[in-house]
Each structure stands twice: as structure tokens, then as C-alpha cells.
Design an enzyme around this catalytic site. Structure first.
Site, PDB file in Angstrom:
ATOM      1  N   ARG A  54      41.904  30.497  37.874  1.00  0.00           N
ATOM      2  CA  ARG A  54      41.236  29.975  36.684  1.00  0.00           C
ATOM      3  C   ARG A  54      41.725  30.733  35.445  1.00  0.00           C
ATOM      4  O   ARG A  54      42.168  31.873  35.539  1.00  0.00           O
ATOM      5  CB  ARG A  54      39.722  30.112  36.811  1.00  0.00           C
ATOM      6  CG  ARG A  54      39.086  29.084  37.758  1.00  0.00           C
ATOM      7  CD  ARG A  54      37.577  29.211  37.808  1.00  0.00           C
ATOM      8  NE  ARG A  54      37.174  30.466  38.398  1.00  0.00           N
ATOM      9  CZ  ARG A  54      36.822  31.549  37.741  1.00  0.00           C
ATOM     10  NH1 ARG A  54      36.751  31.525  36.412  1.00  0.00           N
ATOM     11  NH2 ARG A  54      36.502  32.657  38.363  1.00  0.00           N
TER      12      ARG A  54
ATOM     13  N   CYS B  52      33.674  37.593  45.580  1.00  0.00           N
ATOM     14  CA  CYS B  52      32.808  38.737  45.856  1.00  0.00           C
ATOM     15  C   CYS B  52      31.905  38.509  47.062  1.00  0.00           C
ATOM     16  O   CYS B  52      30.879  39.182  47.222  1.00  0.00           O
ATOM     17  CB  CYS B  52      31.976  39.093  44.633  1.00  0.00           C
ATOM     18  SG  CYS B  52      32.976  39.789  43.302  1.00  0.00           S
TER      19      CYS B  52
ATOM     20  N   SER C 220      33.027  35.402  41.508  1.00  0.00           N
ATOM     21  CA  SER C 220      34.179  34.861  42.223  1.00  0.00           C
ATOM     22  C   SER C 220      34.854  35.939  43.068  1.00  0.00           C
ATOM     23  O   SER C 220      35.069  37.059  42.600  1.00  0.00           O
ATOM     24  CB  SER C 220      35.178  34.309  41.209  1.00  0.00           C
ATOM     25  OG  SER C 220      34.547  33.325  40.417  1.00  0.00           O
TER      26      SER C 220
ATOM     27  N   LYS D  79      33.743  23.424  39.373  1.00  0.00           N
ATOM     28  CA  LYS D  79      33.176  24.306  38.350  1.00  0.00           C
ATOM     29  C   LYS D  79      32.884  23.544  37.052  1.00  0.00           C
ATOM     30  O   LYS D  79      31.875  23.788  36.390  1.00  0.00           O
ATOM     31  CB  LYS D  79      34.094  25.505  38.102  1.00  0.00           C
ATOM     32  CG  LYS D  79      34.295  26.379  39.341  1.00  0.00           C
ATOM     33  CD  LYS D  79      32.999  26.960  39.797  1.00  0.00           C
ATOM     34  CE  LYS D  79      32.973  27.601  41.160  1.00  0.00           C
ATOM     35  NZ  LYS D  79      33.806  28.719  41.473  1.00  0.00           N
TER      36      LYS D  79
ATOM     37  N   ARG E 104      44.136  30.193  48.712  1.00  0.00           N
ATOM     38  CA  ARG E 104      42.878  29.535  49.113  1.00  0.00           C
ATOM     39  C   ARG E 104      43.100  28.519  50.219  1.00  0.00           C
ATOM     40  O   ARG E 104      44.212  28.046  50.448  1.00  0.00           O
ATOM     41  CB  ARG E 104      42.276  28.822  47.897  1.00  0.00           C
ATOM     42  CG  ARG E 104      41.949  29.757  46.726  1.00  0.00           C
ATOM     43  CD  ARG E 104      40.516  29.735  46.357  1.00  0.00           C
ATOM     44  NE  ARG E 104      40.146  30.837  45.478  1.00  0.00           N
ATOM     45  CZ  ARG E 104      38.891  31.208  45.276  1.00  0.00           C
ATOM     46  NH1 ARG E 104      37.904  30.580  45.879  1.00  0.00           N
ATOM     47  NH2 ARG E 104      38.606  32.206  44.483  1.00  0.00           N
TER      48      ARG E 104
ATOM     49  N   HIS F 265      25.980  29.361  40.583  1.00  0.00           N
ATOM     50  CA  HIS F 265      27.158  29.791  41.351  1.00  0.00           C
ATOM     51  C   HIS F 265      26.652  30.583  42.571  1.00  0.00           C
ATOM     52  O   HIS F 265      26.757  31.797  42.618  1.00  0.00           O
ATOM     53  CB  HIS F 265      28.035  30.668  40.450  1.00  0.00           C
ATOM     54  CG  HIS F 265      29.394  30.971  40.995  1.00  0.00           C
ATOM     55  ND1 HIS F 265      30.109  32.080  40.610  1.00  0.00           N
ATOM     56  CD2 HIS F 265      30.180  30.316  41.892  1.00  0.00           C
ATOM     57  CE1 HIS F 265      31.286  32.091  41.230  1.00  0.00           C
ATOM     58  NE2 HIS F 265      31.350  31.044  42.014  1.00  0.00           N
TER      59      HIS F 265
ATOM     60  N   TYR G 257      45.500  24.055  39.454  1.00  0.00           N
ATOM     61  CA  TYR G 257      44.714  24.974  40.275  1.00  0.00           C
ATOM     62  C   TYR G 257      43.245  24.542  40.404  1.00  0.00           C
ATOM     63  O   TYR G 257      42.625  24.140  39.410  1.00  0.00           O
ATOM     64  CB  TYR G 257      44.784  26.407  39.705  1.00  0.00           C
ATOM     65  CG  TYR G 257      43.805  27.314  40.410  1.00  0.00           C
ATOM     66  CD1 TYR G 257      44.072  27.765  41.704  1.00  0.00           C
ATOM     67  CD2 TYR G 257      42.579  27.636  39.841  1.00  0.00           C
ATOM     68  CE1 TYR G 257      43.153  28.537  42.389  1.00  0.00           C
ATOM     69  CE2 TYR G 257      41.656  28.422  40.524  1.00  0.00           C
ATOM     70  CZ  TYR G 257      41.946  28.862  41.796  1.00  0.00           C
ATOM     71  OH  TYR G 257      41.027  29.611  42.486  1.00  0.00           O
TER      72      TYR G 257
ATOM     73  N   ASP H 151      29.352  28.018  47.575  1.00  0.00           N
ATOM     74  CA  ASP H 151      29.804  28.304  46.204  1.00  0.00           C
ATOM     75  C   ASP H 151      28.853  27.819  45.114  1.00  0.00           C
ATOM     76  O   ASP H 151      28.713  28.467  44.089  1.00  0.00           O
ATOM     77  CB  ASP H 151      31.189  27.677  45.986  1.00  0.00           C
ATOM     78  CG  ASP H 151      31.919  28.232  44.772  1.00  0.00           C
ATOM     79  OD1 ASP H 151      31.977  29.469  44.625  1.00  0.00           O
ATOM     80  OD2 ASP H 151      32.427  27.435  43.970  1.00  0.00           O
TER      81      ASP H 151
HETATM   82  P1  GTP Z   1      34.746  32.342  45.226  1.00  0.00           P
HETATM   83  O1  GTP Z   1      35.196  31.257  46.150  1.00  0.00           O
HETATM   84  O2  GTP Z   1      35.866  32.858  44.362  1.00  0.00           O
HETATM   85  O3  GTP Z   1      33.554  31.983  44.403  1.00  0.00           O
HETATM   86  O4  GTP Z   1      34.434  33.648  46.111  1.00  0.00           O
HETATM   87  P2  GTP Z   1      33.355  34.080  47.207  1.00  0.00           P
HETATM   88  O5  GTP Z   1      32.212  34.753  46.539  1.00  0.00           O
HETATM   89  O6  GTP Z   1      33.037  32.970  48.132  1.00  0.00           O
HETATM   90  O7  GTP Z   1      34.157  35.247  47.953  1.00  0.00           O
HETATM   91  P3  GTP Z   1      34.589  35.404  49.486  1.00  0.00           P
HETATM   92  O8  GTP Z   1      33.437  35.341  50.440  1.00  0.00           O
HETATM   93  O9  GTP Z   1      35.709  34.486  49.739  1.00  0.00           O
HETATM   94  O10 GTP Z   1      35.119  36.904  49.488  1.00  0.00           O
HETATM   95  C1  GTP Z   1      36.154  37.370  48.689  1.00  0.00           C
HETATM   96  C2  GTP Z   1      36.714  38.652  49.250  1.00  0.00           C
HETATM   97  O11 GTP Z   1      35.687  39.625  49.464  1.00  0.00           O
HETATM   98  C3  GTP Z   1      37.405  38.428  50.583  1.00  0.00           C
HETATM   99  O12 GTP Z   1      38.635  39.127  50.590  1.00  0.00           O
HETATM  100  C4  GTP Z   1      36.440  39.019  51.577  1.00  0.00           C
HETATM  101  O13 GTP Z   1      37.089  39.491  52.725  1.00  0.00           O
HETATM  102  C5  GTP Z   1      35.753  40.135  50.784  1.00  0.00           C
HETATM  103  N1  GTP Z   1      34.366  40.382  51.291  1.00  0.00           N
HETATM  104  C6  GTP Z   1      33.425  39.439  51.548  1.00  0.00           C
HETATM  105  N2  GTP Z   1      32.297  40.001  52.062  1.00  0.00           N
HETATM  106  C7  GTP Z   1      32.530  41.331  52.106  1.00  0.00           C
HETATM  107  C8  GTP Z   1      31.739  42.450  52.534  1.00  0.00           C
HETATM  108  O14 GTP Z   1      30.594  42.338  52.988  1.00  0.00           O
HETATM  109  N3  GTP Z   1      32.317  43.684  52.413  1.00  0.00           N
HETATM  110  C9  GTP Z   1      33.584  43.849  51.911  1.00  0.00           C
HETATM  111  N4  GTP Z   1      34.074  45.084  51.828  1.00  0.00           N
HETATM  112  N5  GTP Z   1      34.358  42.808  51.504  1.00  0.00           N
HETATM  113  C10 GTP Z   1      33.841  41.573  51.601  1.00  0.00           C
HETATM  114  C1  SPV Z   2      35.773  30.777  41.850  1.00  0.00           C
HETATM  115  O1  SPV Z   2      36.720  31.233  41.179  1.00  0.00           O
HETATM  116  O2  SPV Z   2      34.605  31.167  41.696  1.00  0.00           O
HETATM  117  C2  SPV Z   2      36.021  29.749  42.895  1.00  0.00           C
HETATM  118  C3  SPV Z   2      37.346  29.147  42.970  1.00  0.00           C
HETATM  119  O3  SPV Z   2      35.111  29.413  43.618  1.00  0.00           O
HETATM  120  S1  SPV Z   2      37.545  27.900  41.742  1.00  0.00           S
HETATM  121  O4  SPV Z   2      37.032  26.649  42.285  1.00  0.00           O
HETATM  122  O5  SPV Z   2      38.975  27.804  41.516  1.00  0.00           O
HETATM  123  O6  SPV Z   2      36.835  28.250  40.547  1.00  0.00           O
HETATM  124 MN    MN Z   3      33.187  30.312  43.029  1.00  0.00          MN
END
Ligand code: GTP
Ligand code: SPV
Ligand code: MN
Length: 588
Positions: A73, A254, A252, A210, A370, A230, A201, A281
Site C-alpha cells: 500500500r 501484526c 497491518s 480497504k 501474499r 480493521h 497491489y 482482516d
Molecule cells: P494484514 O493482512 O497486513 O492486515 O496483517 P495481519 O494482521 O493479518 O498479520 P499476520 O497474521 O499475517 O502476521 C504478520 C506477521 O506477524 C507474520 O510474519 C507472522 O508470522 C507474524 N506473527 C503473527 N502472530 C505472531 C505472534 O504471536 N508472535 C510473533 N512473534 N509473530 C507473529
Molecule cells: C493490510 O495492509 O492491512 C492488508 C493488506 O490487509 S492490503 O489489503 O493490501 O491492505
Molecule cells: Mn489488513
């Protein structure tokens, strides 16, 4: 409401208008069928938009490589265009609507020459839910069409609903020439319109996600009395078969996808706990007749972060990705399997840009690579994801990447305090947006990039839910990302986060007394289930300790942040901050 038929007339008129401006060779109305998807895939395999993957290990799955300058983004090019700058707020980039239209329409002029223009009717949320909302995205990217097919309820049923309802969000998208100098993602909340050009993207191009389900929807939600957030939505079933639903806002990259698909650690599994995935999400929350907040996931698929997804961290995601998935900007092994850092097996031979893999060039998979996959393929997919009324929430969780200070978990005193906790959220930036990674910034409710209006008004809207008759969820804050002096995560995270969810549920049920501190309630000694947990007691103490001096500084920084919103910031929130500050001073 418009009369039957007039909405499709309005839609047809808009499609004609767009075609006149963008001058495509051909206009295709998408019906969302399997045959249409198969045809698009075959076309993209020919043009090189998609590359085949190992059909034995990954049936009907493909790789897409984006332009190397178009991988995330772009917050500085994302605008909210309201008549008054103040209505967009300091949290958004702003342009006057007339100027914005003129600027972007000039870029759309002739942009689709030599291309096919696709018209995509879609529905965000279960197709028969009164909470769901429809939109139409016009795009010249077949990759966008294929992704929208997975991420939304797309095609004929959505078009029928649009014809019935007479209202939809208009989204115009073109990949343009992919020049970052000619890239903009513009939102016109008062016109229920989105215009995006110059990027293919996800968050910039899949306009249902979003742009519609957060930026436009948050604006609508404010005026209609609901919330577009979110957040993931997860269902936790205890051994007695009771289900608790929790929504959690993490910025994002996290941890939302990971928490939504959590597999409980062995002790919990043996005792009979189960976890169900409703969403990973986005969450739309509406007060029900019973005063509870009811949540739906407006999406039908996951657009998830690949790196860090492995058999030890998120086996559910890996199982979900076994077939019918699109991978974007991942690496590939010698036998054509998708690969990324943290997958845990295989060796990359080709990096995300299609070059022979050389560690000197950085990671093999892009850090924001992704996957796109249907939610129904997830082994923990919750059938109630299709319930028209949604699921009732017991708790809302906020959290971010905080390497220091912020404890593993604490509970807000009440709703107003919880709103402050969400507003004050901080987190280190990630690769999900272009720019520096690892910089701590305020990301209120994980909505900094996504709130379609002034944050001060947004916090006031959140506070407004605290009224007679409401049975609001409890509010918690978590931090899975505390680091020790050597920079290692102190908490094992992932499946072990079940222990924290368990404590939250006991708090909801009145079964855990907790330990009150000035910042909120933390687990009392012995309350967090640590059976079989491989964390030294001293580390656990540190993870649940409240550093009063550190928090005094934090509350001062939060005060400065809230003051940045001037007069519009609700007094109630400022008073709440002062209350916590004073409690900290008293504890010093
Ligand atoms: P968006 O799709 O961008 O909104 O992200 P999201 O919040 O769904 O993040 P996602 O669960 O994909 O995690 C992003 C990164 O954080 C990945 O590399 C995970 O492996 C890492 N992660 C997720 N949960 C944990 C956790 O409990 N501990 C640690 N250390 N890392 C984590
Ligand atoms: C984020 O960045 O929080 C995502 C991926 O979930 S996107 O849909 O590209 O914003
Ligand atoms: Mn997101």
C-alpha cells in the site's frame, strides 16, 4: 430508495461514461462463474500475469509477480477527498473533491486503450445479510478480477442485489502505467466513489477491501450507527461447547490472520477447546436488539502475509493454501512450489522478481508477499460466517508491535477507557505499506491507514456506543511482540496466545479476579495458565509487570498525540487520559 431497474440504469450509464473516458477495446461484465475464472486464469498464463506452480502439490494454484515498485500500500498517495479538509482529519491525506477528480480523470483519459475493461459487481458480507453492502469495481486488470472473485461474493447474485437495492459503491481502477509518479488511490465518501490508478497491489487495487469495506464503510458507519473496523473475528469454543466471539484490531502484518486461525496448544486441544475462524482482516459491527455488538466478516477470502507462515506457526493457513490459491511475489523451489522465509521446508531457486535466488539480493520472497485464498478452504472456517445477523462479540482486543513497555495483556476498566486504549495504540511499521519498517508510530485502533474521516470524530463515534441498553464487549490490549535485551521475542506467540484468550474468557465470565493497575487489569499471579509453557518465570513476571515511570512518559506522549486533533477531540477521551495519568502519578 430508487425504483426497480433504475439502479442498473445508473450502473450502465456510469459504465458507459467510464468506457468513454478510458477507451478500452472491450467491456466485459463479470458473472463470477467458475468458467469465467478458468478463462481468466488461462488468459493470464498466456500473458505472463500468472505463472504455473507445481500442479501435484498445489493444484490450480498460480504465482503472480508484480512490478518491483508496486508491492505494498502507498499511504502518501492515498487520499480522502471531503469538501472540508477538517472532515478528513490530520490522519488522512486530503484533496478537494473537484481538484481530485480533475487530477485523476486526466490520468484515466485513454488509460484502458488496448485493454479489456471488466465490470465486477460484488457484495461485501453474506449475500442475504441486511448488514452487507454492494459495490461495483471497474478494472483493466484480470489479476484484480481473479482476486476479487476469491475475496468477495462476486458476480450475478451481487448484481441482482444491486438491482433490488438501488445503491452501490462505485470503484474505478486501472493499473495505468504503474509509474509511482502517476499513482493515486482516492476516496470520495460523500459520493460513495473510489478512484484508483497506477497500482495493481491488493490494498490499492482490490477496491472492495480497504477502500470500500474500511474507508468508505467507516464513513457510512459513522452516520448510520455502526462500526467498520480493521479486525479479525475468532470464535473460541470451550470444552462445554459454549462459543465466545472475539474481534481484534492489530495493525497491518501484526498478527490478525495468525490469531484468527490459531490452533490451540496441546493441553487445550486435549481438554476439548476449539478455535473457529470467522474473519482475518475486516469486521463490521452493528448493535443488535439485545444491546450486544454483532459482527460480520465482509470478506469471503484471505489476502494474507506469506512470510512467517509455517507448519510450526500457522498450520491452518498452510492447509488452507493446499489448492486453488494465488501467490503474489513469493519465491519458487526447483520443483515449482511456492516458497517464503519462515515456511520451514524447501529451498528457493527463484526469487520474487524471477531472478535466480541470491541471498545478496535480500529475502527470496518479498517481505509483503501474499496469498489469496477462499476462506472456506480453512479447516477452522466457522459456518456462522454466513449468518445474516453475524456473531455476538464478548470481547474486543487491541494490540500492536511494542518491543518494550507494553505488557502481554491488560483489560480496560470500562468502555471509555477501552476507547482510549485503542486510540493510544502504537505499533512498529511493517512491509505492508511502502516506507521505513520498524518505526514506532500511533496507529489508533489499527485504522491509521483506513479511517475514512477525522480520527477525533471517529473516537467520538466509538464513545457514543456507551449508552443505556448496550451490553458492550469487554476491551483488552495485548502485545505478542515484547523483545529482550538481545532482540528476541519474549513471548512464544502463535498457538500459545490461546493462554491469553483463555484468561480473557475467564475475565468475561467473572472467573479471574485479575490484578488492578493504573493502566488496567493484568493477570494476577497464577491466573495465566502456564502449564507446559517454555517461558522462564522471570520473563513471565516482566511480561505482566507495569513499569510506572515508563507509562507516565507514554501517557504524556498519548496526551500530545490527542492534542494534535485540537478542538474536535472529545473531552471524554482527554478526561480519561488525565484519569490514567493521575493514577500513575499516585502509584509512583
Ligand atoms: P494484514 O493482512 O497486513 O492486515 O496483517 P495481519 O494482521 O493479518 O498479520 P499476520 O497474521 O499475517 O502476521 C504478520 C506477521 O506477524 C507474520 O510474519 C507472522 O508470522 C507474524 N506473527 C503473527 N502472530 C505472531 C505472534 O504471536 N508472535 C510473533 N512473534 N509473530 C507473529
Ligand atoms: C493490510 O495492509 O492491512 C492488508 C493488506 O490487509 S492490503 O489489503 O493490501 O491492505
Ligand atoms: Mn489488513
Amino acid at each position: 430508495m430508487q425504483s426497480h431497474g433504475s439502479s442498473l440504469e445508473a450502473l450502465t450509464r456510469w459504465v458507459d461514461e467510464v468506457a468513454r473516458l478510458t477507451q478500452p477495446d472491450e467491456v466485459v461484465w463479470c458473472d463470477g462463474s467458475d468458467a469465467e475464472y478458468a478463462g481468466l486464469v488461462a488468459h493470464m498464463l498466456k500473458t505472463g500475469d500468472l505463472h504455473p506452480l507445481n500442479a501435484t502439490t498445489h493444484p490450480r494454484s498460480y504465482l503472480h509477480r508484480s512490478h518491483p515498485s508496486d508491492v505494498a500500500r502507498v499511504e502518501h498517495l492515498t487520499l480522502v477527498c471531503t469538501a472540508e479538509r477538517e472532515d478528513a482529519g490530520p490522519n488522512n491525506h486530503w484533496m478537494a473533491p473537484a481538484d481530485a477528480h480533475a487530477k485523476i480523470d486526466a490520468l484515466f483519459d485513454g488509460a484502458m486503450r488496448g485493454r479489456t475493461m471488466y465490470v465486477i459487481p460484488y457484495c461485501m458480507g453474506p449475500i442475504d445479510s441486511p448488514i452487507s453492502r454492494c459495490g461495483v469495481e471497474i478494472t483493466d486488470s484480470p489479476y484484480v478480477v481473479a482476486n476479487m472473485r476469491i475475496m468477495t461474493r462476486m458476480g450475478a447474485p451481487a448484481l441482482a442485489r444491486i438491482e433490488r437495492e438501488g445503491r452501490f459503491v462505485k470503484g474505478l481502477h486501472s493499473i495505468g502505467d504503474l509509474d509511482p509518479e502517476r499513482r493515486f488511490i482516492m476516496h470520495f465518501p460523500d459520493e460513495l466513489t473510489i478512484k484508483s490508478i497506477g497500482s495493481g497491489y491488493g490494498g490499492n487495487a482490490l477496491l472492495g477491501k480497504k477502500c470500500h469495506a474500511l474507508r468508505i464503510a467507516s464513513h457510512q458507519a459513522r452516520h448510520e450507527g455502526w462500526l467498520a473496523e480493521h479486525m479479525l473475528i475468532v470464535g473460541i469454543e470451550n470444552p462445554q461447547g459454549d462459543k465466545y466471539y472475539i474481534a481484534a484490531a492489530f495493525p497491518s502484518a501484526c498478527g490478525k490472520t495468525n490469531l484468527a486461525m490459531l490452533i490451540p496448544t496441546e493441553g487445550y486441544r486435549r481438554a476439548g477447546w476449539k478455535v473457529w475462524t470467522v474473519g482475518d482482516d475486516i469486521c463490521w459491527m452493528t448493535p443488535g436488539a439485545d444491546g450486544r455488538l454483532w459482527a460480520i466478516n465482509p470478506e469471503a477470502g484471505y489476502f494474507g502475509v506469506a512470510p512467517g507462515t509455517g507448519a510450526d506457526t500457522n498450520p491452518s493457513a498452510l492447509a488452507t493454501l493446499g489448492h486453488d490459491a494465488i501467490f503474489t511475489n513469493v519465491a519458487v523451489t526447483a520443483d515449482g512450489q511456492p516458497w517464503w522465509e519462515g515456511l520451514g521446508e524447501g529451498t528457493p531457486v527463484t526469487d520474487w522478481q524471477g531472478r535466480p535466488y541470491d541471498p545478496a539480493n535480500g529475502p527470496a520472497a518479498h517481505p509483503n508477499s501474499r496469498f489469496t485464498v477462499s476462506a472456506r478452504q480453512c479447516p477452522s472456517w466457522a459456518p456462522e460466517s454466513e449468518d445474516a445477523q453475524g456473531v455476538p462479540l464478548s470481547a474486543i482486543v487491541f494490540g500492536g508491535r511494542r518491543p518494550s513497555l507494553v505488557p502481554l495483556v491488560f483489560e480496560a476498566k470500562d468502555w471509555a477507557h477501552g476507547v482510549l486504549v485503542g486510540a493510544a495504540m502504537g505499533s512498529e511499521t511493517t512491509a505492508a505499506a511502502t516506507g521505513a519498517v520498524g518505526v514506532l508510530r500511533r496507529d489508533s485502533m489499527a485504522m491509521k491507514p483506513f479511517c475514512g474521516y477525522n480520527f477525533a470524530d471517529y473516537f467520538a463515534h466509538w464513545l457514543s456506543f456507551d449508552r443505556p441498553g448496550m451490553k458492550l464487549p469487554r476491551i483488552f490490549h495485548v502485545n505478542w511482540f515484547r523483545k529482550d535485551a538481545d532482540g528476541r521475542f519474549m513471548w512464544p506467540g502463535y498457538g500459545e496466545n490461546m493462554r491469553v484468550l483463555d484468561w480473557m474468557i475467564r475475565r468475561v465470565e467473572g472467573l479471574a479476579r485479575g490484578h488492578e493497575t493504573p493502566i488496567g487489569t493484568v493477570p494476577a499471579p497464577g491466573e495465566l495458565n502456564v502449564e507446559g509453557l517454555d517461558v522462564p518465570p522471570a520473563t513471565l513476571d516482566e511480561l505482566t509487570r507495569v513499569d510506572v515511570d515508563g507509562w507516565i512518559d507514554e501517557l504524556n506522549a498519548i496526551g500530545t498525540y490527542l492534542d494534535g486533533y485540537g478542538e474536535r477531540m472529545p473531552e471524554r477521551l482527554k478526561a480519561e487520559r488525565l484519569r490514567v495519568s493521575r493514577a500513575l502519578d499516585a502509584a509512583q
